[in-house]
Design a protein around this motif. Structure first.
Motif, PDB file in Angstrom:
ATOM      1  N   GLU A  13      21.456  25.680  -7.532  1.00  0.00           N
ATOM      2  CA  GLU A  13      21.962  26.159  -8.817  1.00  0.00           C
ATOM      3  C   GLU A  13      22.470  25.000  -9.672  1.00  0.00           C
ATOM      4  O   GLU A  13      22.290  24.988 -10.898  1.00  0.00           O
ATOM      5  CB  GLU A  13      23.064  27.186  -8.586  1.00  0.00           C
ATOM      6  CG  GLU A  13      22.561  28.472  -7.934  1.00  0.00           C
ATOM      7  CD  GLU A  13      23.620  29.523  -7.769  1.00  0.00           C
ATOM      8  OE1 GLU A  13      23.261  30.713  -7.702  1.00  0.00           O
ATOM      9  OE2 GLU A  13      24.821  29.174  -7.692  1.00  0.00           O
ATOM     10  N   SER A  14      23.083  24.003  -9.024  1.00  0.00           N
ATOM     11  CA  SER A  14      23.537  22.818  -9.751  1.00  0.00           C
ATOM     12  C   SER A  14      22.361  21.992 -10.246  1.00  0.00           C
ATOM     13  O   SER A  14      22.433  21.383 -11.318  1.00  0.00           O
ATOM     14  CB  SER A  14      24.442  21.963  -8.852  1.00  0.00           C
ATOM     15  OG  SER A  14      25.618  22.650  -8.509  1.00  0.00           O
ATOM     16  N   ASP A  17      21.340  23.191 -13.503  1.00  0.00           N
ATOM     17  CA  ASP A  17      22.293  22.819 -14.546  1.00  0.00           C
ATOM     18  C   ASP A  17      22.028  21.419 -15.106  1.00  0.00           C
ATOM     19  O   ASP A  17      22.394  21.136 -16.256  1.00  0.00           O
ATOM     20  CB  ASP A  17      23.723  22.876 -13.997  1.00  0.00           C
ATOM     21  CG  ASP A  17      24.203  24.291 -13.735  1.00  0.00           C
ATOM     22  OD1 ASP A  17      23.653  25.231 -14.343  1.00  0.00           O
ATOM     23  OD2 ASP A  17      25.127  24.464 -12.912  1.00  0.00           O
ATOM     24  N   VAL A  18      21.419  20.542 -14.295  1.00  0.00           N
ATOM     25  CA  VAL A  18      21.226  19.151 -14.736  1.00  0.00           C
ATOM     26  C   VAL A  18      19.764  18.789 -14.970  1.00  0.00           C
ATOM     27  O   VAL A  18      19.470  17.677 -15.408  1.00  0.00           O
ATOM     28  CB  VAL A  18      21.839  18.156 -13.717  1.00  0.00           C
ATOM     29  CG1 VAL A  18      23.326  18.416 -13.535  1.00  0.00           C
ATOM     30  CG2 VAL A  18      21.110  18.196 -12.372  1.00  0.00           C
ATOM     31  N   VAL A  52      23.926  15.557 -10.352  1.00  0.00           N
ATOM     32  CA  VAL A  52      24.937  16.517  -9.888  1.00  0.00           C
ATOM     33  C   VAL A  52      26.236  15.786  -9.540  1.00  0.00           C
ATOM     34  O   VAL A  52      27.336  16.253  -9.881  1.00  0.00           O
ATOM     35  CB  VAL A  52      24.407  17.309  -8.675  1.00  0.00           C
ATOM     36  CG1 VAL A  52      25.537  18.055  -7.970  1.00  0.00           C
ATOM     37  CG2 VAL A  52      23.329  18.287  -9.108  1.00  0.00           C
ATOM     38  N   GLU A  55      28.029  14.662 -12.752  1.00  0.00           N
ATOM     39  CA  GLU A  55      28.631  15.779 -13.477  1.00  0.00           C
ATOM     40  C   GLU A  55      29.750  16.459 -12.684  1.00  0.00           C
ATOM     41  O   GLU A  55      30.432  17.342 -13.205  1.00  0.00           O
ATOM     42  CB  GLU A  55      27.554  16.810 -13.826  1.00  0.00           C
ATOM     43  CG  GLU A  55      26.484  16.316 -14.786  1.00  0.00           C
ATOM     44  CD  GLU A  55      27.014  16.098 -16.185  1.00  0.00           C
ATOM     45  OE1 GLU A  55      27.970  16.786 -16.578  1.00  0.00           O
ATOM     46  OE2 GLU A  55      26.467  15.219 -16.886  1.00  0.00           O
ATOM     47  N   LEU A  57      29.461  18.485 -10.083  1.00  0.00           N
ATOM     48  CA  LEU A  57      29.110  19.897  -9.903  1.00  0.00           C
ATOM     49  C   LEU A  57      29.101  20.343  -8.447  1.00  0.00           C
ATOM     50  O   LEU A  57      28.931  21.534  -8.176  1.00  0.00           O
ATOM     51  CB  LEU A  57      27.735  20.165 -10.526  1.00  0.00           C
ATOM     52  CG  LEU A  57      27.629  19.927 -12.032  1.00  0.00           C
ATOM     53  CD1 LEU A  57      26.210  20.200 -12.514  1.00  0.00           C
ATOM     54  CD2 LEU A  57      28.629  20.793 -12.782  1.00  0.00           C
TER      55      LEU A  57
END
Length: 215
Positions: A13-14, A17-18, A52, A55, A57
């Motif tokens: 899922e991370s 996000d990136v 990740v 960030e 995350l």
């Protein structure tokens, strides 16, 4: 499907996000075009993990085969592709690129074989045999699997969803090996810059018969 049961599911899922940030910054892979899609498997995973980390995350440890080869090794002289640790829990994970078209859109039979060929035990070993390898390893931690699936936008496979591919791989593992895996997480992405490798999903599975002792 509920939330991720595994650490690598949370990582998937991370990754989503990136992935657009990585897609914009990773640069071209030789003559195959811009974006993350044309890059090699290890480079894609390592770039996503680095993003990740930057960030913040994932609150824990992530090691990749490219970035820290020693950290992903386990007894027997073999190694996984990812090692994750968080809140006293650790996982070893095998990963594979599910990219069945070349950068020009033509079929990529060799890449399909690297995932699904039940007879390809070495040089390179297929993902079917990666499941066997990790499942049989003497590791007292959960064992998981991750796939980066690029869904075709033209030609054969355009209607094959991330869920379809995740279910097919789990079924093939059940058919060809002595082990079973369960689909854990499917995290979708789209609108990447490469005209062929622009959409798909980060797929994760967990081994159903996990070690009884995790520590």
């Amino acid at each position: 499907m509920g939330g991720p049961r595994s650490l690598v599911g949370r990582l998937a899922e991370s990754f989503v996000d990136v992935i657009h940030e990585v897609d914009a910054e990773i640069g071209e892979n030789r003559t195959y075009g811009a974006g993350i899609g044309p890059h090699d498997e290890d480079d894609q995973i390592d770039a996503l993990v680095q993003a990740v980390r930057e960030e913040g995350l994932f609150d824990g440890t992530i090691a990749t085969a490219k970035g820290d080869a020693a950290a992903v090794r386990y007894p027997g002289g073999q190694a996984a592709d990812l090692y994750l640790e968080r809140d006293g829990r650790a996982e070893y994970c095998e990963a594979k690129l599910f990219r069945f078209q070349k950068a020009n859109g033509n079929p990529y039979a060799q890449e399909f074989s690297k995932v699904f060929n039940p007879f390809q035990e070495r040089n390179p070993r297929s993902f079917i045999h990666d499941v066997n390898k990790l499942a049989e390893a003497d590791i007292r931690h959960p064992k998981t699997f991750l796939g980066l699936y690029y869904r075709p936008v033209e030609g054969a496979g355009t209607e094959i969803t991330s869920q379809d591919i995740a279910d097919k791989f789990a079924a093939d593992v059940d058919l060809w090996t002595g082990y079973s895996i369960s689909v854990d997480t499917i995290a979708h992405f789209d609108d990447l810059q490469h005209e062929v490798h622009q959409r798909g999903g980060i797929l994760t599975w967990t081994l159903e018969d996990q070690p009884e002792q995790f520590f």
